[in-house]
Motif scaffolding. Sequence first.
Motif, short mmCIF file in Angstrom:
data_model
loop_
_atom_site.label_atom_id
_atom_site.label_comp_id
_atom_site.label_asym_id
_atom_site.label_seq_id
_atom_site.Cartn_x
_atom_site.Cartn_y
_atom_site.Cartn_z
N VAL A 58 52.18 44.43 37.02
CA VAL A 58 52.59 43.03 37.13
C VAL A 58 51.50 42.09 36.63
CG1 VAL A 58 53.15 41.19 38.78
CG2 VAL A 58 54.17 43.46 39.04
N HIS A 59 50.25 42.41 36.95
CA HIS A 59 49.16 41.52 36.57
C HIS A 59 48.85 41.60 35.07
CE1 HIS A 59 45.62 39.04 37.36
NE2 HIS A 59 44.96 39.82 36.50
N THR A 60 48.78 42.81 34.54
CA THR A 60 48.43 42.94 33.11
C THR A 60 49.61 42.64 32.20
OG1 THR A 60 48.96 45.31 33.09
CG2 THR A 60 46.70 44.68 33.67
N ASP A 102 38.52 46.15 39.20
CA ASP A 102 37.77 46.20 37.94
C ASP A 102 38.69 45.97 36.75
OD1 ASP A 102 35.44 46.65 39.29
OD2 ASP A 102 35.40 48.81 38.95
N LEU A 103 39.86 46.59 36.78
CA LEU A 103 40.81 46.40 35.68
C LEU A 103 41.20 44.94 35.54
CD1 LEU A 103 42.73 47.68 33.54
CD2 LEU A 103 44.46 47.74 35.36
N PHE A 104 41.49 44.29 36.67
CA PHE A 104 41.90 42.87 36.62
C PHE A 104 40.79 42.01 36.01
CE2 PHE A 104 44.54 43.82 40.65
CZ PHE A 104 45.53 44.40 39.87
N VAL A 105 39.54 42.27 36.41
CA VAL A 105 38.43 41.48 35.89
C VAL A 105 38.30 41.67 34.38
CG1 VAL A 105 35.92 41.21 35.91
CG2 VAL A 105 37.17 41.47 38.06
N SER A 131 41.97 36.81 39.08
CA SER A 131 41.54 38.20 39.25
C SER A 131 41.31 38.52 40.72
CB SER A 131 40.25 38.45 38.46
OG SER A 131 40.45 38.21 37.10
N ILE A 132 40.66 37.61 41.44
CA ILE A 132 40.36 37.85 42.85
C ILE A 132 41.65 37.90 43.66
CG2 ILE A 132 39.26 36.85 44.88
CD1 ILE A 132 37.08 35.78 43.04
N LEU A 133 42.57 36.98 43.39
CA LEU A 133 43.84 36.99 44.11
C LEU A 133 44.62 38.26 43.83
CD1 LEU A 133 45.13 33.31 43.82
CD2 LEU A 133 44.34 34.49 45.86
N ALA A 134 44.62 38.70 42.57
CA ALA A 134 45.34 39.92 42.22
C ALA A 134 44.75 41.12 42.95
CB ALA A 134 45.29 40.14 40.71
N ALA A 135 43.42 41.19 43.00
CA ALA A 135 42.77 42.30 43.71
C ALA A 135 43.09 42.25 45.20
CB ALA A 135 41.26 42.24 43.50
N ALA A 136 43.07 41.04 45.77
CA ALA A 136 43.37 40.90 47.20
C ALA A 136 44.80 41.29 47.51
CB ALA A 136 43.10 39.47 47.65
N VAL A 137 45.74 40.80 46.71
CA VAL A 137 47.15 41.10 46.95
C VAL A 137 47.42 42.58 46.79
CG1 VAL A 137 49.49 40.74 46.05
CG2 VAL A 137 47.96 38.80 46.33
#
Length: 1074
Positions: free
Chosen positions: A426-428, A479-482, A975-981
Motif C-alpha cells: 500500500v505504501h510503495t 527501512d523500506l519506507f524510508v 514514512s514514520i506514520l507508515a512504519a507505525a501503522v
Amino acid sequence: MVMNKQFNDNPGEGIEIVKDISYDESESEVYVPSAAKPDTVELAVAKEKESTKKSALGKISRLVARNPGKYLIGALIVATIVSYIAIDIGNFNIEVDNAGWKSRSTTIANREMQVDVVDAKRSSLFYDEDGSAWSDAQNNVARGYIELEARRRLSSDHQTTTTMVDYFQNNIFGYGNTRISSHGRKLEGEETCDTDSFYSSADLTFGEDNLYAMWKLQPDDDVATKSMLDNDILLKICVAETNTLEVLDKLEATDSSTCSGCSETSGRCLPPHSLVLLLRNYVADWADKSCSDLMDLYTAAVQEEFTASLVKCVNEFRDQWDPATQTLIGVATSCPSIFLPHLVDAEFGINGNTNLRYTSSVFYTDDMEAYYKGRDDFDGSDGEILSGVYDTTYGSINEKYVDILVQSDMLLAVASLTVTFLAMGVHTRSAWLTMIGILQIIYAIPLAYFVYVFIANLKFFPFLNFIGVFVAAALGADDLFVAVDKWKNARIQRPYDSVEDIAEVVFPDAAGAMLLTTSTTAVAFFATCICPVAPILAFAVFCGLMVAFNYIMNVLLVFPALCIYDNWIENGKDNFLVSCSRKKKDKNLDDSEGFERISFSLQSREDMSFIHKILSYFADFLHKFRWPIFVLSIVAIGLCIYFGTQLSLPQTSEVRLLPKGHPLENHFVWSMALLSAALYSTGSGVEITFGLIPGDTGSSINPDELSKLLLDNTFDPSLPESQEYLLNFCERLFTSGFAFEPYSDYRCPINSFNDWLETQSSLDSQDIVYTENCSSADGLPMDPAAFDACLIAWSKETVTDHVLADRGAVKILTIQTRSNINGGNAAQTVIGAELQKYEDWLQNEFETAPSSVNKAICTSSIFWWYDTNQQMVKTAVGAVAIALGFSAAVVLFSSRSLILTLFTFACILYVLAATTASLVGLGWELGFLESICFAIMVGISCDFVIHFGHAYIHEPGSVSKEFRTRHAILHMGPSILAAAVTTLSSALVMLFCKVVFFTKFAVILLMAVVHATIGSFVIYLVLCNLFGPSEPTKFIDGIATKCLKCCGKNADDETNDLALKEENRNSSKVSVEC
C-alpha cells in the motif's frame, strides 16, 4: 511573515537571484512565483554539487546506479548461498522448547548448578568403584539440563508425597486405625474393581495422571448464594460425574490403559472420589444407586446432619494440623469415612460457614493422551449455576494444550507478517518494490541465523526467537519506507536529474538515516545480552542480528531495485509491477511547475498528496497551539512517571501461559481455593551440601549443558572436630525456626549413621558391614582412620545416596531441609527474605566451624527462581541504561545538537514512562516478558525521533525553528506514520493469539509504538517548534573546527573543506523575518 530565500548571486556563474518568496501565515502555504525558471534551480543544485567533494558513498551510488541489475542479482546469489548453508547445514528450525528459564553464572546459580551436576550423576557417582565416574564428572561438562529439570520436579514431588503418604497411611486409610467400612472393599456390581487400589491409598491424591474435576458454584458471581451441599447442586455434580465416567468407560473399552483400579478386561473405571461418593457412603452404605435415587435419600434433615459433620471434621482438621511437620498431631475422628481435604474449600467451616463453593472429583486414570482427546466430552455441568473443568493432578492437560497452542499461535504470528507485507504494498504502490522489501525481510532471517550458529557458535534456538522474526519484519518495513520515500522525494525535487544523480543524493542520505535507527535498535537488543537467562540472551542476539541484516539487505537489494524502478518510470513503463496506482508522468510539465516542487515545505497545499495535506494541517495545528500542547505534554510526562513507578514485581513465581478465565487456567486457580491447597502446601525443599565449590564451566547459552563437577578439597568430615560439628549441625538447623525436616521421620545422614553405630555396638550379633569397617565404634566421634570406610559401607548398605565417596574418601554430604514457604505462590520479597535467613544462619555457623567443614552451599529451586527474577530486573535496568547511553551518543552525533539530544531524552522518557504506566493500568507486573521489552522500547522510541531530527537539521544555514519543524513533519512524517501503522496492524493480529506470552508481547509492542508515535509527533516536535535551534549544528561544528585547527597542518585541509562546505551550504541561506 515574509520569507526571503536567495541563491548565491554570482554573475560569473549566471545564477539569477530569486527573492520575495511569500509565506502567508493565515493560509499556511508558500507561493512560489511562476516566473522563476527551472534552470535557476538546476544551476543552484549544480553549484552545490560542484563545490562539494564527492564522497565515497556518492561514488559507489553512481556506480550501482549505472548497472543496478548486476548488483541486485549478485546480492541475491550471495544471500541465497549463505541462506542455504544456514538452513541446511545449520539445521534451522524453531522448536516449542521452553527450557532454560533460569539464571546462569550468578552466585546463586553457580551453587545450584553444582548441585544439579551431582543430581544428574548421583547414581553413577554413588555406585562408582574405580573412580572413573568421578574423573568423568570433574573433567567433562555434564549434560541433560532439560531432563534434569523434570527430575528435580519429580524429586520435589516425591518429598511431598512421602510426607502425605505417611499421614494417609497412619491417620486415615486404616493402617493406624481401621476406619473404612467393610462395604468399602467392593462396590456393588463391581466385582472386578478393588477400591483399595484407589480410595485407600496415596494414589488418590498423588497419582500423577489422575483426572481432577474442579467445581465452582456460581462462577460468574462475586458471592455464592447457594452451597455445594444443596440437594440440586449435588445432583448436578452426580450427573456430570456419571456422564464423564461413561466417556472414560468408552476410552477404557478401546484402550485398557486409560483407567486404573479395575481389571483390564472389565472395560470399566472406578467412580471418582468426590462429595457424591462421600454422600453415598454416608446415606446409602456404598449402595450403587442412581443420582436421582441418591438425592431422594438426601433429605433436608440428612443434609443438615451431613453438613454439620463436615464442618466439625474440617475444624478438627485445622485444629490438629501441624504446619511444621505437615501432619495431624492426633486423629480427626469426627471426619466421615474416606474424607479428604480436597473435597471442601479453605473457607468452609470457618466461623460456622456452611456455604461450600469449591470442591473436586478425582478419577483414577492412567493415560493422559487418551483422555486429552476426549476432554471436550467431559461434562462440566451447565456453566452458570455450576461449572466444572478438568485437568490432571499436575496439570498435564494444561501443558499439552499450551504446546499445541504455541504452534498454532506461531501460524497466527506468521499471518501478522502478511499484514506487514500488505502495508508495504500500500505504501510503495509498487509490486516490484514490495517484492524486494519482502525478500529483504525473508533473507535477513537465515543470514542472521548463519552468524548466530557459525560465528557466534550458538546452538540453543528457543521459540522466543520466533517473536524476533515479527519484530525484525516490522523494523525492516520501516527501512523500506524510508528508502522509498527519500527516493521519491528526491525525484520530486529533482525532476530532471538522471538516475545516477538521484542515487548519489539519496543513497548516502537514506543509508545514513537508516544506519542511525538500525544501530540504536540493534544495540537495544544486544544490550539485553547482559541477561544471564539463556532464552533471553538468545533472543537478544538473534533479534539484534536480524535488525542488522535487514539494514544490510535493504542497502544491497532495495537501492538497486529503486534504480531499476526509476529507470522504468523515466522510460515510460507503466504496469502493475512498476506501479499499482501511479499517475502517468506528464511530459509537458511547464517550467514553473518544476520549480514549485523544490520542497514540500514551500509547496502549495493544492499540489500536495493526501498524506502531505494531512500532515500540513497537523503542522499548522501544532504551531498554533504549541504552548497548550507543551503544557499538556509536561503534565502527561509527570503523570506517566508517577503511575509507571507503581509497576511491581510478580507476587508469585508461577508463570501462567493461558489467559485468565480459560477453563484450564480456572482449574489451576480454583484448585488453590481448596482446603488441601491450604493444608498440604509443604513448602519448598532446601539442600545444604558439603564438599562442593560454586561454579559453572558450561555454556550459559545452552540449557542442555551443565558444568564440570567442582569439589571442595578442604572438606574432610573424618576429623574428630568435623564429626562433632556435623553431628550437632542438624539439631541446630531444625531448631532455627525457619528450617524444618523434609518429612516427619527424617534424619540427617550423619545422625542416622551415628544411630546405626550405637545400635550395632550394642548388638550381640553385629552386621558384617560394621565389623569389617567400623573398628567397634559406638558412636561419633570415631577413629578418623576408620570413619570414611565405615560411613561409606553404611551408605551402601542403606542406599543413602546423599553420602557420595570417591575411592574410599567421602567427598559430598547432603542435608535435606524444608522451607515453610511455598515457592510457587510466594512473593519475591518473601523468597528473598527466606534466602537471607539461610544465608545469615550459615554465615554465623561457619564463623566457628572447623575449617574442614565450613564451606557448605545452600541451594533450592525457589532460590534459583528468585535469582532469575532478580536478574531480569537488573537486565531491564542495565539494558535500558546501555540503550539510552548509546542512543544519546547516536542522536548527538547525527544531530550535532545538544538541544535536540535533550529533546530526544524527553521523548524517550515519555515513551518508557507512558508504556510502563499503561502496563500498570492493565494490572501487569514486572515479569519476564515485561523486563526484556524495556530495552526494545528504547530502540523503538529512538527510531522515530532520529528520523525527525535528521530532517530537522537538513536545511543548511540559519533557518527558523518553525520552518525546520514543518520541513521535518512533511518530509519524514509519511514514512514514520507508515512504519507505525504497519507495526500496529501486525500487533493487532497477534492479539488474537491464545498463549499469554504472545498476546502480552503484542500489547507491549502496541503500547510502545503508540506512545513512540505520540512522543515523536507531539512532544518532540512541539519542543522543536518552541525551543528548537535555528542553527542546530553551529555549536558542535564550531567545536569540531577548533579541534581540527589544534591538530596541526594535516587538519588544515579538513578544516578548509569543512569551512568551504559550510560556505556553500550558507549560499542557500534562508532567513525568517516576522
